[in-house]
Motif scaffolding. Sequence first.
Motif, mmCIF file in Angstrom:
data_model
loop_
_atom_site.group_PDB
_atom_site.id
_atom_site.type_symbol
_atom_site.label_atom_id
_atom_site.label_comp_id
_atom_site.label_asym_id
_atom_site.label_seq_id
_atom_site.Cartn_x
_atom_site.Cartn_y
_atom_site.Cartn_z
ATOM 1 N N ILE A 1 0.816 -1.210 0.000
ATOM 2 C CA ILE A 1 0.000 0.000 0.000
ATOM 3 C C ILE A 1 0.854 1.266 0.000
ATOM 4 O O ILE A 1 0.501 2.273 -0.629
ATOM 5 C CB ILE A 1 -0.986 0.009 1.188
ATOM 6 C CG1 ILE A 1 -1.946 1.215 1.074
ATOM 7 C CG2 ILE A 1 -0.251 0.053 2.514
ATOM 8 C CD1 ILE A 1 -3.050 1.198 2.094
ATOM 9 N N THR A 2 2.000 1.214 0.676
ATOM 10 C CA THR A 2 2.876 2.390 0.704
ATOM 11 C C THR A 2 3.438 2.682 -0.681
ATOM 12 O O THR A 2 3.453 3.832 -1.137
ATOM 13 C CB THR A 2 4.030 2.184 1.708
ATOM 14 O OG1 THR A 2 3.482 1.919 2.999
ATOM 15 C CG2 THR A 2 4.902 3.430 1.779
ATOM 16 N N ILE B 1 1.170 6.853 7.933
ATOM 17 C CA ILE B 1 1.758 5.745 7.176
ATOM 18 C C ILE B 1 3.130 6.136 6.633
ATOM 19 O O ILE B 1 4.078 5.340 6.656
ATOM 20 C CB ILE B 1 0.814 5.324 6.027
ATOM 21 C CG1 ILE B 1 -0.480 4.732 6.609
ATOM 22 C CG2 ILE B 1 1.490 4.305 5.114
ATOM 23 C CD1 ILE B 1 -1.552 4.442 5.576
ATOM 24 N N GLY B 2 3.258 7.371 6.154
ATOM 25 C CA GLY B 2 4.540 7.832 5.630
ATOM 26 C C GLY B 2 5.627 7.877 6.690
ATOM 27 O O GLY B 2 6.761 7.431 6.464
ATOM 28 N N LEU B 3 5.287 8.402 7.866
ATOM 29 C CA LEU B 3 6.267 8.484 8.947
ATOM 30 C C LEU B 3 6.687 7.092 9.421
ATOM 31 O O LEU B 3 7.872 6.852 9.691
ATOM 32 C CB LEU B 3 5.687 9.285 10.120
ATOM 33 C CG LEU B 3 5.550 10.795 9.904
ATOM 34 C CD1 LEU B 3 4.879 11.445 11.111
ATOM 35 C CD2 LEU B 3 6.912 11.437 9.643
ATOM 36 N N SER B 4 5.735 6.186 9.519
ATOM 37 C CA SER B 4 6.071 4.831 9.966
ATOM 38 C C SER B 4 6.991 4.144 8.965
ATOM 39 O O SER B 4 7.901 3.405 9.351
ATOM 40 C CB SER B 4 4.801 4.003 10.162
ATOM 41 O OG SER B 4 4.159 3.750 8.929
ATOM 42 N N LEU C 1 1.778 0.855 14.186
ATOM 43 C CA LEU C 1 1.108 2.154 14.113
ATOM 44 C C LEU C 1 0.856 2.586 12.670
ATOM 45 O O LEU C 1 -0.085 3.328 12.395
ATOM 46 C CB LEU C 1 1.947 3.216 14.830
ATOM 47 C CG LEU C 1 2.124 3.025 16.338
ATOM 48 C CD1 LEU C 1 3.031 4.111 16.911
ATOM 49 C CD2 LEU C 1 0.768 3.049 17.048
ATOM 50 N N GLY C 2 1.710 2.123 11.734
ATOM 51 C CA GLY C 2 1.569 2.515 10.343
ATOM 52 C C GLY C 2 0.740 1.574 9.502
ATOM 53 O O GLY C 2 0.546 1.815 8.305
ATOM 54 N N ALA D 1 -3.767 2.994 11.305
ATOM 55 C CA ALA D 1 -3.607 4.418 10.993
ATOM 56 C C ALA D 1 -4.963 5.107 10.856
ATOM 57 O O ALA D 1 -5.144 6.242 11.312
ATOM 58 C CB ALA D 1 -2.797 4.593 9.710
ATOM 59 N N MET D 2 -5.929 4.415 10.250
ATOM 60 C CA MET D 2 -7.266 5.000 10.113
ATOM 61 C C MET D 2 -7.953 5.097 11.476
ATOM 62 O O MET D 2 -8.665 6.073 11.744
ATOM 63 C CB MET D 2 -8.112 4.159 9.162
ATOM 64 C CG MET D 2 -7.722 4.261 7.695
ATOM 65 S SD MET D 2 -7.699 5.957 7.051
ATOM 66 C CE MET D 2 -9.343 6.521 7.453
ATOM 67 N N MET D 3 -7.739 4.103 12.346
ATOM 68 C CA MET D 3 -8.310 4.177 13.700
ATOM 69 C C MET D 3 -7.733 5.361 14.463
ATOM 70 O O MET D 3 -8.468 6.113 15.132
ATOM 71 C CB MET D 3 -8.015 2.879 14.466
ATOM 72 C CG MET D 3 -8.729 1.648 13.950
ATOM 73 S SD MET D 3 -8.301 0.185 14.953
ATOM 74 C CE MET D 3 -8.981 -1.120 13.948
#
Length: 438
Positions: A171-172, A235-238, A258-259, A264-266
């Motif tokens: 996904i990233t 997501i980017g930071l993770s 966490l990513g 992330a959406m939660m």
Amino acid sequence: MVILTLVLCIVTLILLVTWARLNVFLTFLVISLMAALLLGMPLTHIVQSVNKGLGDMLGSLVIIIVLGSMLGKLVGVSGAAQKIATSMRNAFGEKYITWAMCATGFIVGIPLYYNVGFFLLIPIIFSVANRYKLPLVYVGIPMLASLSVMHGFLPPHPSPMALTTQFHADITKVFIYGFAVAIPTIIIAGPLFARLLRNMPSQSVIAMSVQEMPADKLPGLTNSILSSLLPVIIIGLSTLVIRFAGNNAPLKNVAAFLGDPSIAMMETIAIATWTLGMRQGMKLNEVMNVYADAVKEVAMILLIIGSAGILKQIFLDSGASGQIAMTLQGLSLPPLLLGWIIAAVLRLCLGSATVAGLTAAGIIYPLMQHVPVDANLMVLSIGAGSLFCSHVNDTSFWVTKEYFGLSMKNTFLSWSLMETLVSVIGLIGILILNALLR
């Protein structure tokens, strides 16, 4: 026999959706059962395939799509979308107003689904066109181009998310590659193409005066943008932490957790409930009502995605996938181009970009088991093809025509041509990216 069955199923699907106007979810169920029987699957195995196809497809998608819908709804109801649009309009001024509309659609389009974004931002288009005395279509097309590209290319929108899951893509990487392709696509199909539409007449019967929230009731610009883009930021930071954490396994595990898109959406919903909801004066039960309305709006999309997974599973469990793959390999076309063509043809026939993309994925999936191809780019290729040439069988065609007050001819020359540009330019960008990544 297998190819004949596939063609028969696709033709029947098209006829049931376009001519008989059967519900798309029910149509996929009927076609899946028809395919299973024609392919000679044992009756005792059909129900198992139906349950597995539905469960596997929706298992990892429900949380992301539902929470994404909630975030998008809250961004609209809270006034965050209005704040972003107004700030962009004021920052760019009249000379670069189409770029302002483009940037607004890009930012707001990440959390908002296309239809939600359209009806949320159309008042902004009206007010800008009225203020600067500009044609509606000239002001609106750049914003619609951005919304369309976001909807077809980037997670967490339903079709890209479903394709990412079905192809086991990253996904990233899908987001990064999609972002790289989206920027030039939006620029060309948006502000640059809009220059050709500056003199296009329109006679909208919809009132130009629109009700906007008072400026003092809107959230701040920073709050609006950060809350809207928070899933992408997390997501980017993770991803960066995992990349540069070296041998620090505990830190990598925490970052990965966490990513994760669902987590992330939660996190985003928990934060946005405060930043865009309660902090703006909404009571908790009012925010929950907003979320409940969002779930109702996305329910049918989830069912359609799940039913498309059933059809794919039928082809896999029946053994038809191998024969389909051998036939597609014989066409001697690059897999990315083939995926785009299949999705584009289905888009022309069916109208719905989401249905076209998911159906194309079920057809092209067997080929990916036998031919090396970047799954992340295949997600984008099918996404681009699914946007090709929206016309009279697509509800967005008629919505654009009526809201902008365009003739049939001018709707084709503006909306349909813009969608075609998005699709073709997107494909070119994907093929270039594929060549660079080799």
